[in-house]
Structure formats: structure tokens, C-alpha cells
Design an enzyme around this catalytic site. Sequence first.
Site, PDB file in Angstrom:
ATOM      1  N   THR A 173      -4.550  -0.462   8.948  1.00  0.00           N
ATOM      2  CA  THR A 173      -5.189   0.638   8.234  1.00  0.00           C
ATOM      3  C   THR A 173      -5.224   0.305   6.745  1.00  0.00           C
ATOM      4  O   THR A 173      -4.185   0.058   6.133  1.00  0.00           O
ATOM      5  CB  THR A 173      -4.428   1.953   8.474  1.00  0.00           C
ATOM      6  OG1 THR A 173      -4.559   2.298   9.850  1.00  0.00           O
ATOM      7  CG2 THR A 173      -4.988   3.070   7.619  1.00  0.00           C
ATOM      8  N   LYS A 176      -9.021  -1.700   9.846  1.00  0.00           N
ATOM      9  CA  LYS A 176      -9.473  -0.346  10.160  1.00  0.00           C
ATOM     10  C   LYS A 176      -9.598   0.452   8.858  1.00  0.00           C
ATOM     11  O   LYS A 176      -8.613   0.657   8.151  1.00  0.00           O
ATOM     12  CB  LYS A 176      -8.481   0.343  11.103  1.00  0.00           C
ATOM     13  CG  LYS A 176      -8.842   1.766  11.513  1.00  0.00           C
ATOM     14  CD  LYS A 176      -7.809   2.301  12.503  1.00  0.00           C
ATOM     15  CE  LYS A 176      -8.144   3.719  12.929  1.00  0.00           C
ATOM     16  NZ  LYS A 176      -7.964   4.698  11.837  1.00  0.00           N
ATOM     17  N   HIS A 233     -10.511   7.506   8.250  1.00  0.00           N
ATOM     18  CA  HIS A 233      -9.253   8.172   8.600  1.00  0.00           C
ATOM     19  C   HIS A 233      -9.505   9.603   9.091  1.00  0.00           C
ATOM     20  O   HIS A 233      -8.735  10.524   8.817  1.00  0.00           O
ATOM     21  CB  HIS A 233      -8.304   8.190   7.392  1.00  0.00           C
ATOM     22  CG  HIS A 233      -6.862   7.976   7.752  1.00  0.00           C
ATOM     23  ND1 HIS A 233      -6.229   6.778   7.541  1.00  0.00           N
ATOM     24  CD2 HIS A 233      -5.934   8.795   8.308  1.00  0.00           C
ATOM     25  CE1 HIS A 233      -4.965   6.874   7.935  1.00  0.00           C
ATOM     26  NE2 HIS A 233      -4.765   8.091   8.408  1.00  0.00           N
ATOM     27  N   TYR A 253       0.560  -0.186   9.385  1.00  0.00           N
ATOM     28  CA  TYR A 253       0.613  -0.134   7.926  1.00  0.00           C
ATOM     29  C   TYR A 253       1.498  -1.286   7.469  1.00  0.00           C
ATOM     30  O   TYR A 253       2.580  -1.503   8.047  1.00  0.00           O
ATOM     31  CB  TYR A 253       1.215   1.181   7.429  1.00  0.00           C
ATOM     32  CG  TYR A 253       0.413   2.405   7.764  1.00  0.00           C
ATOM     33  CD1 TYR A 253      -0.661   2.799   6.972  1.00  0.00           C
ATOM     34  CD2 TYR A 253       0.721   3.178   8.881  1.00  0.00           C
ATOM     35  CE1 TYR A 253      -1.407   3.926   7.282  1.00  0.00           C
ATOM     36  CE2 TYR A 253      -0.016   4.310   9.199  1.00  0.00           C
ATOM     37  CZ  TYR A 253      -1.081   4.679   8.397  1.00  0.00           C
ATOM     38  OH  TYR A 253      -1.813   5.785   8.704  1.00  0.00           O
ATOM     39  N   SER A 257      -0.312   4.522  17.351  1.00  0.00           N
ATOM     40  CA  SER A 257       0.057   4.649  15.949  1.00  0.00           C
ATOM     41  C   SER A 257       1.456   4.088  15.705  1.00  0.00           C
ATOM     42  O   SER A 257       2.358   4.246  16.535  1.00  0.00           O
ATOM     43  CB  SER A 257       0.027   6.126  15.546  1.00  0.00           C
ATOM     44  OG  SER A 257       0.630   6.321  14.281  1.00  0.00           O
TER      45      SER A 257
END
Length: 406
Positions: A178, A271, A295, A152, A128
Site C-alpha cells: 500500500t 496498491k 484506499h 505496509y 490485511s
Amino acid sequence: MVAAQLKTEKSPVKRRDPLPHDTKCLTIDELQKLAAENMDKQTRDYYNEGADKGTTLRENLDAFQKYRIRPRVLRDVSQCDPSIELFGKSIPFPCAIAPTAMQKLAHPEGEVATSKAAAKFGTVMGLSSFSTTTLEEVAEHRGENDNVLQLYVFEERHHTEKLLKRAKKAGYKAVFLTVDTPVLGRRNCDIRNQFTLPPHLQIANFPDENENKNSSSADPLTSTSANGTTSEKAKAPVRFHTHAANPTLNWEKDIEWLKEQCHPEMEVWIKGVATAEDTELAIKHGVDGVVVSNHGGRQLDGAMATLDALPDVARAARGRIPVHVDGGIRHGTDIFKAIALGADCVWIGRPVLWGLSYKGQEGVERCLSLLYDEFLLCMGLAGVKSVKEITKEYLVRIDGLNLSRL
């Protein structure tokens, strides 16, 4: 005679040696219960809750119970091979570690323990952006394995640019963008608990932004609105609740820019895809793969379970790009069902966190080993020798009191 000898002298399939049984932890469900004993309430709620009423969170799990396996018999399954290729390398079975944030909440070694477990097991680890260990330190422990970076694209794009340069230098194979957070879903437990990252931890990939933080800015739910303005975000330390949401993100502007930043060293995956239409757009815009994801049920409550969305996405892709899936996987038979419905690989998130909380690196290895053993057993009992043989012909769907062929 020579032909007969050649026929019987097969190269044995290399299988993982099973871990000795931990009689307290023989299933992922048991692992979840053991992990809960080691987590404080804030951490447990943060990892386990879904958005709003938790409808999608539950349906991610329940969707797997809509299907039953049609086993075939009298097939030689003495040499079952559960391995697949991912990013050009063989991994033990079609399962990788999904990126999950702030893993030091679960265990002091956090992402490093997960990376070591992935290296020992031989699978890919996703990291992440909002990890509590730097992407460089995680990469140091990956051994011969590959890492991907969950990403992100912030409205303040310079943060993203710096992160991508670091990921390239550290040898990450892909970024998973994402795309299901244009705004943040409502997570009631986080609000009720006033979720705060403990002061001894930090969002490690954004050190410059953390240097001057004070105690109030450590609380992402109170320092800045989760869906605040660009000017508000520019003043705040980089946190998930303040920076992850980006309502301006779009196909035309951002995907081309991201490919320019990443290619050729890193692949660009999307994603958060859930429809055939967006799969077609992903292919049109030249992405390298998609992950069917909601998510973990933490964004749009009432959205489709990922397993329910998977068949349409796989049909739309038609093999032109790989299709992966996450969400709700708790058993090796779940992996089998996902592959049969069109996934090339699955990613697991919460089970890894539970393993991490239970026993650090050893717990993550336990999680992976349980799923591997269950998947290999399922292959043999279903009558398939390789992952490529697993198709929808091995499933039926429960429709009321009836079973329907796919």
C-alpha cells in the site's frame, strides 16, 4: 461430416451452480442494508466512511454511472466463459477479495470465514496486515486457492521483515504494498467515535507487540499520534493508526529492498497507483503488477475516482504488467465496465465485509455469487463470450446530453 461434428462438439464451459435466491438479498445494495443491522455504530462507521467530506468515496461509486454498455446482438453466447487466470490459476470471474482490516469486527469468525468462502468459491483472497486472524490461520483455510498479503513497509522495518518471512513460509503468492498512506487521511467518524478495537480482539499478526498492551494502548487514536515520530511509534503497539503511515517510503530505496525480501517466492505489487507517471515508474522499478486504488476513498479526499484513473494507467502499462482496480464496485456491470476500460481484474472490499456481517461465510459466498451471476448475465446480453473480448468498444461515455464513443 467429420468437420461438422467437430464444430458442434465443443467442450462445455464449466460454470458455477447458482446459489438459491435469498429473497431478502438480491443485490449488493440490499446486502449493505442487511449488514448495517448487525453492526454497532463504531464498526459501521469504520467500514463505510471516507475521508473528510466523503467526496472521493461517493465519486468511486458515481464514476460507473458515466458509462453505458453498447450491446452487440446475434452472437452465439451459449458458452460464455467469465473465468480468467490469476497467479497462474483459473478463477471463476475477474473478481477477487480485497484486503480489509479487522474483520472480526463484522463477524466472530472474521478472516477465517472469508477465507473459507474464497476457497469454496474458488477465488483469491487478499489479507490485511492488520487482520484479527493470523496470516497462517487464514492460509490453512484457503484450500487450493491463493492468498496475497497487503503490506505496509513500516519505518521500523524489522516488523515488516518478520511478516514477510511468515508470509513466504505460509505460501502467499504476492504482497500488495500500500503506497497511498505517507500520512493518514482524516476520518472524522473514527475521531468522533474514538475508534477502539474491542478488548477481546487483537491485531493478530503482531503478537509480540500485543503481549504487554494495556487498556489505554488499545485505542489507536489516543495512545499515539496517527502521524507520530519514529521514536513514538517504536514505543507503541503496532496499530494501523500508529504505524501504517510512512512518509519516508520511496521508489529508489524501498521497492528494491522489498523485491529482495520477496522474490522469487512472492510477487511484489503496488496498491494505490492512480497516474500514468507512477505506472511507468512501477515498471521501471520492476514491480509485478499495480492496483489502481485510492484506499476506498479513505485517504486523499478529492482524489480521482479509481475508474476515472484506470484508463490512463492501463494505457501507460501497455500490457507490460497486469493492471487491477478496486473501489466502488457494486454490480456485475461495474466489473464489465472496469474490464472494458483496461483492468485485468477487480478487487472488492466493502461488499465482502457486508456479506460477512450478514451471514459470515455464507454471506461472503452470497456477495461473490451475486456479482458473478450479474457479470455472466452482462456478458451474454452484451454479446461477448470471453473476458478477453471485453474492450472499450463496448462502452460509451455520457457527456452532458450526449453519448461519446471511447
